[in-house]
Design a protein around this motif. Sequence first.
Motif, PDB file in Angstrom:
ATOM      1  N   THR A  46      10.797   7.942  -1.468  1.00 35.60           N
ATOM      2  CA  THR A  46      11.368   6.762  -2.142  1.00 35.60           C
ATOM      3  C   THR A  46      11.768   5.651  -1.167  1.00 35.60           C
ATOM      4  O   THR A  46      11.510   4.477  -1.424  1.00 35.60           O
ATOM      5  N   TYR A  47      12.403   6.024  -0.055  1.00 30.99           N
ATOM      6  CA  TYR A  47      12.929   5.005   0.866  1.00 30.99           C
ATOM      7  C   TYR A  47      11.983   4.736   2.037  1.00 30.99           C
ATOM      8  O   TYR A  47      12.251   3.847   2.851  1.00 30.99           O
ATOM      9  N   LEU A  48      10.891   5.499   2.121  1.00 32.70           N
ATOM     10  CA  LEU A  48       9.970   5.360   3.249  1.00 32.70           C
ATOM     11  C   LEU A  48       8.701   4.594   2.875  1.00 32.70           C
ATOM     12  O   LEU A  48       8.059   3.987   3.733  1.00 32.70           O
ATOM     13  N   THR A  49       8.365   4.622   1.592  1.00 36.19           N
ATOM     14  CA  THR A  49       7.054   4.099   1.185  1.00 36.19           C
ATOM     15  C   THR A  49       6.977   2.573   1.231  1.00 36.19           C
ATOM     16  O   THR A  49       7.922   1.870   0.854  1.00 36.19           O
ATOM     17  N   ASN A  50       5.823   2.118   1.642  1.00 33.78           N
ATOM     18  CA  ASN A  50       5.575   0.681   1.698  1.00 33.78           C
ATOM     19  C   ASN A  50       5.702   0.046   0.312  1.00 33.78           C
ATOM     20  O   ASN A  50       6.076  -1.121   0.189  1.00 33.78           O
ATOM     21  N   THR A  65      -2.722   8.859   0.401  1.00 24.87           N
ATOM     22  CA  THR A  65      -1.764   9.876   0.844  1.00 24.87           C
ATOM     23  C   THR A  65      -2.009  10.149   2.323  1.00 24.87           C
ATOM     24  O   THR A  65      -3.129  10.478   2.715  1.00 24.87           O
ATOM     25  N   CYS A  66      -0.946  10.017   3.118  1.00 20.85           N
ATOM     26  CA  CYS A  66      -1.082  10.251   4.562  1.00 20.85           C
ATOM     27  C   CYS A  66      -0.702  11.692   4.876  1.00 20.85           C
ATOM     28  O   CYS A  66       0.208  12.247   4.255  1.00 20.85           O
ATOM     29  N   PRO A  93       3.243   8.903   1.310  1.00 24.27           N
ATOM     30  CA  PRO A  93       2.390   7.716   1.127  1.00 24.27           C
ATOM     31  C   PRO A  93       2.412   6.830   2.386  1.00 24.27           C
ATOM     32  O   PRO A  93       3.121   7.143   3.349  1.00 24.27           O
ATOM     33  N   ILE A  94       1.669   5.728   2.327  1.00 21.12           N
ATOM     34  CA  ILE A  94       1.692   4.761   3.429  1.00 21.12           C
ATOM     35  C   ILE A  94       3.143   4.288   3.613  1.00 21.12           C
ATOM     36  O   ILE A  94       3.792   3.858   2.667  1.00 21.12           O
ATOM     37  N   MET A  95       3.630   4.364   4.849  1.00 19.89           N
ATOM     38  CA  MET A  95       5.025   3.971   5.121  1.00 19.89           C
ATOM     39  C   MET A  95       5.150   2.482   5.456  1.00 19.89           C
ATOM     40  O   MET A  95       4.203   1.874   5.957  1.00 19.89           O
ATOM     41  N   HIS A  96       6.335   1.931   5.231  1.00 21.16           N
ATOM     42  CA  HIS A  96       6.595   0.566   5.684  1.00 21.16           C
ATOM     43  C   HIS A  96       6.955   0.568   7.175  1.00 21.16           C
ATOM     44  O   HIS A  96       7.183   1.625   7.770  1.00 21.16           O
ATOM     45  N   LYS A  97       7.021  -0.638   7.732  1.00 20.79           N
ATOM     46  CA  LYS A  97       7.148  -0.745   9.197  1.00 20.79           C
ATOM     47  C   LYS A  97       8.472  -0.180   9.722  1.00 20.79           C
ATOM     48  O   LYS A  97       8.532   0.377  10.812  1.00 20.79           O
ATOM     49  N   TYR A  98       9.543  -0.288   8.913  1.00 18.34           N
ATOM     50  CA  TYR A  98      10.838   0.227   9.383  1.00 18.34           C
ATOM     51  C   TYR A  98      10.796   1.753   9.446  1.00 18.34           C
ATOM     52  O   TYR A  98      11.293   2.365  10.392  1.00 18.34           O
ATOM     53  N   ALA A  99      10.183   2.360   8.415  1.00 16.00           N
ATOM     54  CA  ALA A  99      10.067   3.822   8.386  1.00 16.00           C
ATOM     55  C   ALA A  99       9.206   4.300   9.564  1.00 16.00           C
ATOM     56  O   ALA A  99       9.554   5.278  10.238  1.00 16.00           O
ATOM     57  N   LYS A 100       8.112   3.583   9.803  1.00 16.23           N
ATOM     58  CA  LYS A 100       7.219   3.985  10.908  1.00 16.23           C
ATOM     59  C   LYS A 100       7.992   3.992  12.228  1.00 16.23           C
ATOM     60  O   LYS A 100       7.856   4.894  13.042  1.00 16.23           O
ATOM     61  N   THR A 101       8.810   2.962  12.422  1.00 14.73           N
ATOM     62  CA  THR A 101       9.602   2.890  13.656  1.00 14.73           C
ATOM     63  C   THR A 101      10.605   4.041  13.714  1.00 14.73           C
ATOM     64  O   THR A 101      10.756   4.706  14.744  1.00 14.73           O
TER      65      THR A 101
END
Length: 199
Positions: free
Chosen positions: A61-65, A137-138, A105-113
């Motif tokens: 929920t909080y990681l997905t782009n 799906t990653c 799922p594909i993560m947003h840039k903050y999650a990736k960091t």
Amino acid sequence: MKILIACEYSGVVREAFAALGHDAMSCDFLPSEQPGKHYQGDVRDVLYEEWDLMIAHPPCTYLTNAGVRHLHTDPKRWPKLFDAAEFFKLFLNSDHIPMRAIENPIMHKYAKTLIGGVKQSQVVQPWMFGHMEQKATCLWLRGLEPLQPTNNVKEEMMLLPKNQRERLHYLPPSADRWKERSRTPKGIADAMASQWNVC
Ligand SMILES: C[S@@+](CC[C@H](N)C(=O)[O-])C[C@H]1O[C@@H](n2cnc3c(N)ncnc32)[C@H](O)[C@@H]1O
């Protein structure tokens, strides 16, 4: 093999491995949707047992782009993002389990960091495994080979209207919408079980 399916209420991946004779257990705060070996509770209670393989589906929920825009309107989401990233890293860094797949799922840039910039190993789609649907799906893989498509139905799927091939995206609001969206497609579960049947 002794297999932990972490954060799975559906039992779909667990049953795909159990059907091949493995000792597979799912774990979730929720009960299992279908009968089978399931620990209902916190995955951290069982994570440090001896496992040969773990497949983990931590909450996205909080990681997905797809949800990144909410971060800019709701400051309360930031601490939840930090917690979600820590929880994801728990599985990524579970080096005591030699074979691991972590799905999101594909993560947003903050999650990736926040997960340390560790890139996914591959991106799969339901249509690579016989489902006429799109949903990227990653998979972050450790000690496992990338999944090979088993039944590519992309051409037929592309003949469908967008709202059908992106059925999961267009699901109407409901209490169970998140469940419907996060249930692992059986074709992907079967591919995991047959291709990661390594012992
Ligand atoms: C995105 S869903 C994954 C669903 C999965 N793909 C399936 O087919 O069942 C994430 C799941 O993680 C579970 N969960 C979250 N934190 C957990 C924890 N600490 N221990 C066990 N399960 C947890 C939630 O209850 C939720 O069912």
